[in-house]
Design a protein around this motif. Structure first.
Motif, mmCIF file in Angstrom:
data_model
loop_
_atom_site.group_PDB
_atom_site.id
_atom_site.type_symbol
_atom_site.label_atom_id
_atom_site.label_comp_id
_atom_site.label_asym_id
_atom_site.label_seq_id
_atom_site.Cartn_x
_atom_site.Cartn_y
_atom_site.Cartn_z
ATOM 1 N N PRO A 118 45.649 14.029 16.778
ATOM 2 C CA PRO A 118 47.074 14.121 16.439
ATOM 3 C C PRO A 118 47.418 13.194 15.267
ATOM 4 O O PRO A 118 46.639 12.290 14.946
ATOM 5 C CB PRO A 118 47.759 13.666 17.719
ATOM 6 C CG PRO A 118 46.793 12.687 18.312
ATOM 7 C CD PRO A 118 45.423 13.229 17.989
ATOM 8 N N PRO A 119 48.593 13.400 14.630
ATOM 9 C CA PRO A 119 48.988 12.525 13.519
ATOM 10 C C PRO A 119 49.026 11.065 13.942
ATOM 11 O O PRO A 119 49.423 10.738 15.064
ATOM 12 C CB PRO A 119 50.392 13.041 13.148
ATOM 13 C CG PRO A 119 50.405 14.451 13.614
ATOM 14 C CD PRO A 119 49.569 14.478 14.865
ATOM 15 N N ALA A 120 48.603 10.200 13.048
ATOM 16 C CA ALA A 120 48.543 8.762 13.342
ATOM 17 C C ALA A 120 49.728 8.040 12.715
ATOM 18 O O ALA A 120 50.214 8.426 11.651
ATOM 19 C CB ALA A 120 47.235 8.172 12.821
ATOM 20 N N TYR A 121 50.169 6.998 13.404
ATOM 21 C CA TYR A 121 51.219 6.126 12.872
ATOM 22 C C TYR A 121 50.570 5.035 12.020
ATOM 23 O O TYR A 121 49.497 4.528 12.360
ATOM 24 C CB TYR A 121 52.010 5.479 14.006
ATOM 25 C CG TYR A 121 52.860 6.449 14.801
ATOM 26 C CD1 TYR A 121 54.157 6.747 14.398
ATOM 27 C CD2 TYR A 121 52.364 7.054 15.955
ATOM 28 C CE1 TYR A 121 54.945 7.633 15.134
ATOM 29 C CE2 TYR A 121 53.143 7.939 16.693
ATOM 30 C CZ TYR A 121 54.428 8.222 16.278
ATOM 31 O OH TYR A 121 55.200 9.096 16.984
ATOM 32 N N GLN B 256 59.607 3.764 13.149
ATOM 33 C CA GLN B 256 59.057 4.609 14.209
ATOM 34 C C GLN B 256 57.608 4.228 14.500
ATOM 35 O O GLN B 256 57.181 4.195 15.667
ATOM 36 C CB GLN B 256 59.161 6.077 13.811
ATOM 37 C CG GLN B 256 60.593 6.597 13.775
ATOM 38 C CD GLN B 256 60.675 8.046 13.358
ATOM 39 O OE1 GLN B 256 59.723 8.608 12.820
ATOM 40 N NE2 GLN B 256 61.816 8.667 13.602
ATOM 41 N N ALA B 257 56.852 3.938 13.442
ATOM 42 C CA ALA B 257 55.460 3.526 13.632
ATOM 43 C C ALA B 257 55.377 2.190 14.360
ATOM 44 O O ALA B 257 54.546 2.002 15.257
ATOM 45 C CB ALA B 257 54.760 3.448 12.283
ATOM 46 N N LEU B 258 56.237 1.254 13.972
ATOM 47 C CA LEU B 258 56.249 -0.049 14.637
ATOM 48 C C LEU B 258 56.598 0.098 16.114
ATOM 49 O O LEU B 258 55.987 -0.544 16.977
ATOM 50 C CB LEU B 258 57.259 -0.978 13.947
ATOM 51 C CG LEU B 258 56.818 -1.599 12.621
ATOM 52 C CD1 LEU B 258 57.987 -2.276 11.934
ATOM 53 C CD2 LEU B 258 55.693 -2.601 12.845
ATOM 54 N N ASN B 259 57.577 0.936 16.412
ATOM 55 C CA ASN B 259 57.967 1.146 17.808
ATOM 56 C C ASN B 259 56.796 1.705 18.622
ATOM 57 O O ASN B 259 56.564 1.286 19.764
ATOM 58 C CB ASN B 259 59.162 2.098 17.878
ATOM 59 C CG ASN B 259 60.443 1.449 17.395
ATOM 60 O OD1 ASN B 259 60.562 0.221 17.388
ATOM 61 N ND2 ASN B 259 61.404 2.256 16.992
#
Length: 759
Positions: free
Chosen positions: A205-208, A447-450
């Motif tokens: 899946p897509p990575a943050y 969003q990535a940090l969360n």
């Protein structure tokens, strides 16, 4: 020529205020010169703009975080020292959830993804960290197979990787890559991060993507992008508002042409002198626009009044000879205000001060060279028009003035209480060091940090480093292990302060006994498994060791600073010369540096403006009272931020110094008009009424136009720009109120105590 008032008239009609012309000496000759040579001056401005434009387009934004600190700042020196010793800590993490994470197939996929990332320009392939490298280590023969086959060994390996490469849920994983120093990369940092994000998006899946280098890059990217787009939108809004006020294409275009010319000249000069924009100086366009629009607005309204009785050239000559002194002094005091920033210890702040002084001076040059020809050239849309409803605005300003004199003690008491309220609120100001709060909640970086902080632990990386003699000394290794364990035990408000502590001893202790029981044997095995592990933590030439730390990025300001302090103190118990450093620490201290600097520069700005106003009006009393309406809104605004608990960010840290340099212009025009009317023979009451109706109207129009223009900054993705737009608008509105209420009140206390303003 001086228009003398009828001394018997003390109540002038609000709908048709008179103006007093001061055509004396130097300013009369200057106005005549500008009008006589208007075509030549306009051609000069056009040629200068044409020559400067190519240079202005080369002005670049300095995207380095180092640009926000003084070159000799201790934190910056420690950071640079660490980069030279260990290659820096510019780590980027790509995280995602994956079913059947611990199967061989999944680990092979992760390894392949890590290798693909390592091939990118700007990435150090030897430092790539993956879960597969921990659970299926290469280069150590059959022992590597034990990591997956023996449950206790596998669990030990997972615990070692937990919080960095695998989450507690054993479903979340990450690949951690290390960026090369940008000067050693064949591509720009922006291109490297763009390629990383492209691979992350294409991953299944897509990575943050998170990491301090990503945050820093995104900050500058948003500042640059929003500065260009929102600057254009803001200019269009200003055009629309100015056209609405005056219904004249000429008078709509003239202020924007003047502002753009001043900006082009300023930027070209900066490029030629070798200067670059920083995040702080991204406000250059906005502030020059404020100064330019306010200048033209005064000229427009004054010229419009004179055109009712005078022909075009004479009206402009009278306007210039009367207003040029105030315009020049306004630019001088504004330059003094921004010049106070040269006292800063932070290089970008000093550069910003120089940029704004240049911007102010070039705005004045643009006014001298463009306005005469711009007003008189051609016969289209000659005059700014006037609405019938303007008399209601003027009438309201005069009613406000009468109210000031009807209840002066009440207004003075209320102003004093508000000032006290603001001063007390200053003590409650808190600093925002959560750098992610500079972005909107729906931005990719937040969003990535969360995701990472909810599933893996902290996304903030920093280090503590210290002198360390020898990694082969068991006693020294034991001491290092004790420090590591104590760092892991640090708590803030009942919770672990650090989500991951990576010390050299963690790597040594991670090696199973079957691979060797002695320190040397374990070191040999570790070097085969992770060749970069020891060099990334220990520099044998300089005898310096570091421990890598990971903490929550989205942590309240005071807790983050408290944690850094406790880590430093803990390390210094074992190694007195220990230092805490890293991008995480730099980002946490940026606002502290800006805020402390602004206190000094704001004080110097206030003192400099007081001296300038004293010289301009030849009275220290006038210099003193001119500060009141300009300090009043700033103290209340910043104090209110303290009362409501709003955290100080980059956008608010500079608001005080910036605001006083802008709002003082209005005070100069108001005071100049008042003393001009007094000099012509009018009474104190008459002088105030004329000033309130004429200058007050131009202040209202210019402030409304600028507030509408700067409201577009609320659309920015960069939160400090939003704060800056909102707070500057509020400060300008507060300065307007201060100049229309407090300034006439103070002037009456100084010059007109015995006079009564009649209805």
């Amino acid at each position: 020529m001086t228009t003398q008032p009828d001394s018997s008239t003390t109540d002038l009609p609000a709908e048709s205020p008179s103006v007093t012309i001061v055509d004396t000496g130097f300013w009369k000759r200057t106005a005549s010169f500008l009008i006589q040579w208007r075509i030549s001056l306009l051609v000069f401005a056009f040629v200068l703009t044409a020559l400067a434009y190519p240079y202005s387009q080369r002005l670049q934004l300095d995207r380095s975080i180092e640009s926000l600190f003084a070159l000799d700042h201790p934190l910056l020196l420690s950071y640079q020292e660490s980069k030279s010793l260990f290659g820096g800590d510019e780590f980027v993490m790509l995280a995602w959830k994956q079913d059947d994470l611990l199967t061989s197939e999944s680990l092979i996929e992760i390894e392949a993804f890590g290798k693909t990332l390592g091939k990118l320009d700007g990435v150090n392939p030897e430092s790539t960290q993956t879960l597969s490298a921990v659970l299926q280590p290469k280069n150590i023969g059959f022992i590597g197979n034990l990591f997956m086959r023996i449950p206790t060994v596998r669990e030990s390996a997972l615990n070692f990787a937990e919080g960095a490469l695998v989450g507690q849920d054993r479903v979340t994983t990450a690949v951690v890559i290390r960026l090369k120093p940008e000067e050693l990369s064949s591509v720009s940092r922006a291109e490297t991060l763009a390629n990383i994000r492209e691979l992350a998006a294409s991953h299944n899946p897509p990575a943050y993507v998170v990491g301090e280098p990503v945050q820093v890059h995104d900050m500058f990217e948003v500042v640059e992008k929003d500065g260009a787009i929102l600057g254009l939108v803001s200019s269009l809004i200003l055009l629309a508002v100015i056209f609405f006020f005056f219904r004249s294409l000429r008078w709509m275009i003239l202020p924007l042409v003047m502002v753009q010319a001043a900006l082009i000249w300023t930027k070209a000069f900066l490029v030629i002198s070798g200067m670059r924009l920083s995040m702080v100086s991204s406000m250059l366009n906005s502030l020059v626009t404020i100064i330019g629009i306010a200048t033209v607005m005064h000229i427009t309204i004054y010229f419009r009044e004179l055109r009712r009785e005078q022909e075009r050239i004479l009206a402009l000559r009278m306007t210039l000879s009367t207003l040029l002194p105030a315009i020049c002094w306004a630019c001088a005091t504004t330059a003094i205000g921004f010049g106070a920033l040269l006292s800063s210890d932070i290089v970008p702040i000093r550069s910003f001060g120089i940029m704004m002084v240049l911007g102010v001076l070039f705005t004045l040059l643009a006014a001298f060279t463009i306005i005469p020809g711009g007003v008189l050239l051609g016969n289209f849309s000659i005059d700014p028009l006037k609405y019938g409803w303007e008399k209601w605005v003027t009438g309201g300003l005069l009613k406000l003035l009468r109210l000031v004199f009807r209840i002066p003690k009440t207004i003075a008491s209320l102003a004093l209480l508000l000032m006290i309220f603001g001063l007390i609120g200053l003590s409650f100001l808190r600093i925002e060091t959560d750098f992610s709060k500079n972005f909107r909640e729906n931005s990719p970086i937040v969003q990535a940090l969360n995701f990472v902080e909810a599933n893996l632990g902290g996304a903030g990386n920093y280090e503590v480093n210290f002198p360390f003699a020898d990694v082969t000394d068991p006693a020294a290794i034991d001491k290092l292990r004790e420090l590591s364990e104590e760092l892991k035990a640090i708590e803030i408000e009942g919770h672990s302060a650090l989500t991951k502590v990576i010390a050299y001893t963690d790597g040594i202790d991670f090696i199973p006994s079957v691979a060797g029981r002695t320190l040397d044997a374990k070191r040999e095995t570790l070097q085969k498994m992770q060749p970069e592990f020891e060099p990334s933590l220990f520099n044998p030439e300089e005898k310096r060791m570091r421990i890598l730390l990971r903490a929550l990025e989205r942590l309240p300001a005071e807790l983050k600073l408290q944690m850094i302090e406790e880590v430093t103190q803990t390390a210094q118990k074992y190694f007195p010369d220990a230092k805490c450093t890293g991008l995480y620490v730099l980002l946490a201290n940026i606002i502290l540096s800006l805020l402390s600097d602004q206190v000094v520069s704001f004080t110097l700005a206030a003192c400099g403006i007081f001296i300038g106003m004293t010289i301009a009006f030849r009275s220290w009393k006038v210099g003193l009272i001119s500060l009141v309406p300009n300090l009043f809104p700033i103290v209340i605004l910043v104090g209110t931020l303290g009362w409501i608990g709003s955290l100080v960010n980059i956008g608010t840290a500079m608001i005080a110094s910036v605001s006083i340099g802008l709002t003082v212009d209005s005070s100069i025009h108001y005071l100049s008009s008042y003393f001009r009317e007094k000099k012509s023979g009018r009474t104190h009451a008459e002088a105030l009424k004329l000033t309130q109706s004429q200058v007050g109207l131009s202040l209202v129009f210019s402030n409304v136009a600028l507030i509408c223009g700067f409201s577009v900054l609320t659309l920015s993705e960069f939160v400090p720009l939003i704060y800056f737009g909102v707070l500057v608008s509020i400060a300008m509105l507060g300065g307007l109120i201060g100049n229309l209420i407090l300034l006439p009140l103070l002037l009456t206390g100084l010059y007109g105590q015995k006079e009564v303003l009649t209805d």
